[in-house]
Write a protein that holds these residues in place. Structure first.
Motif: not given
Length: 66
Positions: A1-9, A19-26, A54-62
């Protein structure tokens, strides 16, 4: 499953789309570390300190923001 990862720095919010959900989990497993890194497009990317993520399935509709 692919989606969007949201990273807070510290000063930024980073969105990584398609990206794959496995990359998000990493990335999530490294949350709170000083150097969060993973492989994207056959390159190792260091995001620095990331917390939380955070994880959001699919792409974000900007156009609509979700």
């Amino acid at each position: 499953m692919k989606g969007t990862a949201i990273l807070f720095q510290e000063q930024n919010i980073m969105y990584i789309e398609d990206i794959d959900q496995s990359v998000f989990k990493e990335i999530k497993d490294q949350c709170g570390c000083k150097h969060c890194s993973c492989s994207l497009e056959n390159k190792v990317v260091d995001f620095g300190a990331v917390s939380p993520v955070f994880w959001h399935e699919d792409e974000v509709d900007w156009d609509y923001g979700y």
